[in-house]
Design a protein around this motif. Sequence first.
Motif, mmCIF file in Angstrom:
data_model
loop_
_atom_site.group_PDB
_atom_site.id
_atom_site.type_symbol
_atom_site.label_atom_id
_atom_site.label_comp_id
_atom_site.label_asym_id
_atom_site.label_seq_id
_atom_site.Cartn_x
_atom_site.Cartn_y
_atom_site.Cartn_z
ATOM 1 N N GLU A 147 31.638 16.938 -22.078
ATOM 2 C CA GLU A 147 31.042 15.764 -21.937
ATOM 3 C C GLU A 147 29.716 16.136 -21.091
ATOM 4 O O GLU A 147 29.590 17.043 -20.781
ATOM 5 C CB GLU A 147 31.772 14.686 -21.044
ATOM 6 C CG GLU A 147 31.902 15.200 -19.662
ATOM 7 C CD GLU A 147 33.196 14.339 -19.185
ATOM 8 O OE1 GLU A 147 33.068 12.724 -19.021
ATOM 9 O OE2 GLU A 147 34.142 14.844 -18.468
ATOM 10 N N THR A 148 28.760 15.279 -20.938
ATOM 11 C CA THR A 148 27.448 15.477 -20.565
ATOM 12 C C THR A 148 27.810 15.314 -18.891
ATOM 13 O O THR A 148 28.483 14.543 -18.315
ATOM 14 C CB THR A 148 26.407 14.216 -20.963
ATOM 15 O OG1 THR A 148 25.201 14.501 -20.191
ATOM 16 C CG2 THR A 148 26.993 12.637 -20.468
ATOM 17 N N VAL A 149 26.927 16.192 -18.251
ATOM 18 C CA VAL A 149 27.322 16.298 -16.751
ATOM 19 C C VAL A 149 26.064 15.381 -16.169
ATOM 20 O O VAL A 149 26.116 15.430 -15.038
ATOM 21 C CB VAL A 149 27.106 17.627 -16.173
ATOM 22 C CG1 VAL A 149 28.096 18.669 -16.970
ATOM 23 C CG2 VAL A 149 25.787 18.191 -16.856
ATOM 24 N N ASP A 150 25.231 14.770 -17.075
ATOM 25 C CA ASP A 150 24.198 13.842 -16.404
ATOM 26 C C ASP A 150 23.823 12.653 -17.132
ATOM 27 O O ASP A 150 24.614 11.846 -17.234
ATOM 28 C CB ASP A 150 23.017 14.764 -16.050
ATOM 29 C CG ASP A 150 22.617 15.900 -17.200
ATOM 30 O OD1 ASP A 150 22.413 15.650 -18.212
ATOM 31 O OD2 ASP A 150 22.462 16.960 -16.783
ATOM 32 N N ASP A 151 22.996 12.976 -18.141
ATOM 33 C CA ASP A 151 22.447 11.761 -18.923
ATOM 34 C C ASP A 151 23.244 11.796 -20.227
ATOM 35 O O ASP A 151 23.428 12.937 -20.923
ATOM 36 C CB ASP A 151 20.902 11.742 -19.168
ATOM 37 C CG ASP A 151 20.331 11.564 -17.835
ATOM 38 O OD1 ASP A 151 20.817 11.080 -16.976
ATOM 39 O OD2 ASP A 151 18.918 11.611 -17.780
ATOM 40 N N LEU A 184 33.681 13.947 -12.074
ATOM 41 C CA LEU A 184 32.257 14.109 -12.556
ATOM 42 C C LEU A 184 31.346 13.052 -11.801
ATOM 43 O O LEU A 184 31.884 11.937 -11.894
ATOM 44 C CB LEU A 184 32.111 14.255 -14.068
ATOM 45 C CG LEU A 184 31.046 14.711 -14.721
ATOM 46 C CD1 LEU A 184 30.584 16.081 -14.469
ATOM 47 C CD2 LEU A 184 30.985 14.463 -16.185
ATOM 48 N N VAL A 185 30.153 13.419 -11.476
ATOM 49 C CA VAL A 185 29.216 12.613 -11.022
ATOM 50 C C VAL A 185 28.212 12.628 -11.863
ATOM 51 O O VAL A 185 27.587 13.610 -12.151
ATOM 52 C CB VAL A 185 28.812 13.024 -9.564
ATOM 53 C CG1 VAL A 185 27.542 12.000 -9.174
ATOM 54 C CG2 VAL A 185 29.753 12.786 -8.372
ATOM 55 N N THR A 186 27.720 11.618 -12.596
ATOM 56 C CA THR A 186 26.689 11.326 -13.663
ATOM 57 C C THR A 186 25.492 10.455 -13.197
ATOM 58 O O THR A 186 25.603 9.899 -12.131
ATOM 59 C CB THR A 186 27.010 11.146 -14.951
ATOM 60 O OG1 THR A 186 27.622 9.719 -14.960
ATOM 61 C CG2 THR A 186 28.244 12.158 -15.658
ATOM 62 N N SER A 187 24.556 10.574 -14.200
ATOM 63 C CA SER A 187 23.284 9.473 -13.956
ATOM 64 C C SER A 187 23.731 8.131 -13.917
ATOM 65 O O SER A 187 24.302 7.875 -15.100
ATOM 66 C CB SER A 187 22.201 10.100 -14.758
ATOM 67 O OG SER A 187 21.367 8.832 -14.783
ATOM 68 N N TYR A 193 22.128 4.355 -17.065
ATOM 69 C CA TYR A 193 22.205 3.486 -17.918
ATOM 70 C C TYR A 193 23.206 2.471 -17.629
ATOM 71 O O TYR A 193 23.018 1.309 -17.614
ATOM 72 C CB TYR A 193 22.951 4.470 -19.232
ATOM 73 C CG TYR A 193 23.711 3.592 -20.500
ATOM 74 C CD1 TYR A 193 22.984 3.379 -21.519
ATOM 75 C CD2 TYR A 193 25.100 3.211 -20.009
ATOM 76 C CE1 TYR A 193 23.744 2.337 -22.399
ATOM 77 C CE2 TYR A 193 25.340 2.487 -21.283
ATOM 78 C CZ TYR A 193 24.743 2.051 -22.479
ATOM 79 O OH TYR A 193 25.323 1.367 -23.247
ATOM 80 N N LYS A 225 25.003 14.245 -6.494
ATOM 81 C CA LYS A 225 26.216 15.206 -6.795
ATOM 82 C C LYS A 225 26.590 16.110 -5.758
ATOM 83 O O LYS A 225 27.785 16.413 -5.279
ATOM 84 C CB LYS A 225 25.784 16.202 -8.064
ATOM 85 C CG LYS A 225 25.576 15.610 -9.254
ATOM 86 C CD LYS A 225 25.245 16.770 -10.437
ATOM 87 C CE LYS A 225 25.170 15.993 -11.743
ATOM 88 N NZ LYS A 225 26.315 16.407 -12.657
ATOM 89 N N GLU A 283 20.405 8.096 -24.325
ATOM 90 C CA GLU A 283 19.482 7.907 -23.375
ATOM 91 C C GLU A 283 18.426 8.831 -23.229
ATOM 92 O O GLU A 283 17.196 8.334 -22.989
ATOM 93 C CB GLU A 283 20.196 7.824 -21.739
ATOM 94 C CG GLU A 283 19.504 7.049 -20.727
ATOM 95 C CD GLU A 283 20.436 7.563 -19.352
ATOM 96 O OE1 GLU A 283 21.473 7.632 -19.563
ATOM 97 O OE2 GLU A 283 19.464 7.556 -18.378
ATOM 98 N N GLY A 340 25.438 5.601 -23.607
ATOM 99 C CA GLY A 340 26.045 5.854 -22.229
ATOM 100 C C GLY A 340 27.173 6.577 -22.343
ATOM 101 O O GLY A 340 27.841 6.796 -21.313
#
Lengths: 354, 154
Positions: A163-167, B62-65, B68, B51, A171, A145
């Motif tokens: 950091e990750t901008v999505d997943d 930040l907008v993430t998925s 999870y 987003k 994952e 996560g």
Amino acid sequence: MIVLGIDTSCDDTSVGIVNNLEVLANVISSQDDLHAAWGGVVPNIARRAHQENFPAVYQQALADAGVEEKDIEAIAVTYGHGLAVSLEVGLQEAIKLAQKLAIPLYPINHSEGHLVANFAQTGEEPGLSPDDITWPALAVLVAGGQTQLVKVEALGKYQIIGETVDDAIGEAFDKSARLLGLDYPGGPQLAALAEQGNSQAYDLPRPMRQSKDLNVSYAGLKTAFLRLVRSLIDNPETDKIPSQLTTSQKADLAASFQAAAIETILIKVKKALAQTDYQHIFLGGGVAANQKLRQDLTTLAQKNEAQLHIPPGIKLCRDNAAMIALAGFLASQRVKPATNLDNLDRDPQLRMDE
Amino acid sequence: MSENIITTTSAEETKQLAAQWAQKIKPHLGTQPIVFALEGELGTGKTQFVKGMAASLGYQKLVTSPSYSLVNEYPLPSGKLMVHIDAWRLPSPAQDLLTLGWEQFLNQQALIMLEWPPDVNYHQLAPQAWWIKGLFAYVENQKDSRLIRLEELS
């Protein structure tokens, strides 16, 4: 100081006990089997399983540590980040215990737990001490996560620099593993399969390689992987994919994916090392168990004359509560415990710099 | 009932499409729950759309998925709440939604971005909400293009 830690941030129910930095118990009750059929965590099932598992996990931790309830001097509990419905269970148990035993409670950020797992002392060998570290240090947190690069000015003083901008990377591993027909959570199985494959067999992107910042993206890689897999077969239906791939194709796909996923984060670690003269790098999170990541990071650290630290043992890399107890002990040396327990709430999107 | 079928050729264009919808719903935010039910395979731009929506409504972080965490909450600067829920792979989505705080979000008149499996009777989930259904799909042989259909459900 005997600290009992509780972590129910996702799908593992865990209770750990430490005496200062020494791990006395680290019990994890995994729910993987319960969630496997759905390819991920199911909130209803997770909450119920946490509630049902907690009493036994708690008793087992006391037994493993050889301590009694009255010996516990403080409670530490994960209050974020994680799944709201899961976090709630651990937090409620922690509050009940702290009130019953009239001892202090330290709310802990799960990511900080992954970082301080590096200071765990297990067995005879003396562990790493925070006093051994020249600050600032770089933390590379890679999990299901979370994927973050954190500048650690000192314990408790964190700046998220990438950091990750999505997943998250973990994952991406799990989802790609599922495409290859591996059961949830498939990341470790994908890594094992990759051992037998050729990582240069297929071309996959390293998203955001060119971006100047230290952020990463795994959604694009996941999509590219899906496209690649579909280009190799006739029937594109997701659950029909694995049966249309040969064993060697699967191994090559796994190896190519793993290489891309790891290089994606390494590019940014390299960049971070070029920006700041870090002498210590901490690895943490479930993906820290990945052998290729460990090897590549070791090489990179050596080139930069930095020391790479990895939590002692795979159990301390994955989600576990001994790391939360450790974070609680370390927090007790610098901050006051929570005061108003009734108002203590979970924070599913908690960040390390908050 | 109005309907829009758009082909976007980049993630940026998908975000711009969301920005147009953001302007449309903005005056109604907080007066009733608004739900975008987003359907489509992984990688078809659902998160990009979210987003774009968040950014247009002034959310700067930040907008993430949520695949999870399942639920991400984004407090908007206007004091309203935007929620992103990923329910598409859950075994009994309607029941799991309740566990995830569905009714509470409805009571807060939130803007809900709901990733959801196809063929569902939406009105049963929240008859009082304004529903907009979004379908996301790949375009054959065009790596970055996406076909997006947005449709208001009366």
